[in-house]
Enzyme design. Structure first.
Site, PDB file in Angstrom:
ATOM      1  N   LYS A 210     -21.530 -57.073   7.067  1.00  0.00           N
ATOM      2  CA  LYS A 210     -21.316 -56.002   8.053  1.00  0.00           C
ATOM      3  C   LYS A 210     -21.362 -54.611   7.433  1.00  0.00           C
ATOM      4  CE  LYS A 210     -19.457 -58.747  11.771  1.00  0.00           C
ATOM      5  NZ  LYS A 210     -18.320 -59.176  12.603  1.00  0.00           N
ATOM      6  N   ARG A 244     -16.746 -66.936   8.949  1.00  0.00           N
ATOM      7  CA  ARG A 244     -18.069 -66.954   9.593  1.00  0.00           C
ATOM      8  C   ARG A 244     -19.037 -66.153   8.728  1.00  0.00           C
ATOM      9  NH1 ARG A 244     -21.089 -63.782  13.021  1.00  0.00           N
ATOM     10  NH2 ARG A 244     -22.254 -64.874  14.640  1.00  0.00           N
TER      11      ARG A 244
END
Ligand code: HH2
Length: 270
Positions: A210, A244
């Site tokens: 991210k 995840r």
């Protein structure tokens, strides 16, 4: 307690890190199988990007993308399949095709009837925090106390799900790293992740590749494995029980070492 690794299978043209790579269902299936071979405990199949500014997708289009992938991966009998969707119709078809978990980044707010479906199918459900929606969430996100507010939101969402008939043991909570958060908010959520355990539910965590990692390191999106591992190992140490990630092999290796350090009774024989 060890953490599960949730491998990401994005069947989208526009996901922030791997958009277009696995839009062809055959490539997505092959990718899911590779992640399973690398040690994924769950495969999270998604057909709609949630990156800031991503285009909305109809349920029909989303189903065309994910349907064959969910069905084939579930039929393989490998790791359980999770469907990453906020749409009732998509979740219903995916559960019918063998998915065992619904991962909803809106925490059952986009289509609240999804809660009833999950209750009826007795699947696991991931409830994630997001401030605003994907179009607007990164426009100056503001909190008095990010952890307290994420926690209060998740508590309310657990209550909603349970009221709709979802069994509490089947619920995961997720702080929603990058969903309406500045770099500092994301770091604070890492540091104080343990406070979310007070909700009494297992914590899922998604920071893979991210943008906060890019902002901290200058690394392009396809070169963020190191930052991803650091983030997830800290999250694991602070209580996350499902991670995840896109890069399952490196994550599996990191968890093995983390477990060996944390628990002297863990003996790995290679
Ligand atoms: N992050 C993304 C998507 N789904 N689900 C949960 N539970 N937690 C997360 O942090 C999370 C999630 C965004 O990542 P990705 O799927 O790689 O990108 P995109 O939404 O652009 O497809």
């Amino acid at each position: 307690m060890q953490a599960k690794i949730m491998g990401i299978v994005n069947v989208t043209p526009d996901s922030f890190s791997d958009g277009g790579e696995f839009l062809d269902p055959r490539r997505a299936i092959a990718h899911g199988r590779e992640l399973a071979a690398e040690g994924a405990d769950v495969l999270d199949v998604g057909g709609e990007s949630t990156r800031p500014g991503a285009a909305a997708v109809t349920a029909e289009e989303e189903l065309v993308r994910v349907g064959p992938v969910v069905e084939t991966l579930a039929r393989d009998g490998g790791p359980p399949v999770s469907i990453d969707t906020s749409k009732l119709a998509v979740a219903e078809a995916a559960l019918g095709a063998g998915a065992a978990m619904v991962n909803d980044v809106t925490a059952l707010r986009a289509e609240p009837e999804l809660a009833g479906l999950c209750a009826q199918r007795r699947c696991e459900v991931v409830l994630m925090h997001m401030l605003g929606d994907p179009r607007t969430m990164q426009e100056t996100p503001t909190y008095d106390d990010v952890v307290d507010e994420v926690k209060a939101f998740l508590a309310e969402r657990i209550e909603f799900a349970v009221t709709e008939g979802v069994e509490e043991e089947r619920i995961w909570v997720d702080p929603g790293i990058g969903f309406g958060k500045t770099v500092e908010h994301n770091l604070e959520l890492h540091r104080r992740l343990g406070e979310l355990a007070e909700l009494g539910r297992a914590i899922a965590f998604g920071s893979s590749r991210k943008s906060f990692i890019g902002k901290l390191t200058g690394a392009d999106v396809d070169r963020r494995v190191g930052g991803t591992i650091a983030s997830n190992v800290i999250a694991y140490a602070n209580g996350a029980r499902m991670l995840r990630v896109h890069d399952v092999g490196p994550m599996r290796q990191a968890l093995r070492v983390a477990d060996a350090i944390r628990d002297p009774s863990v003996r790995y024989v290679i």
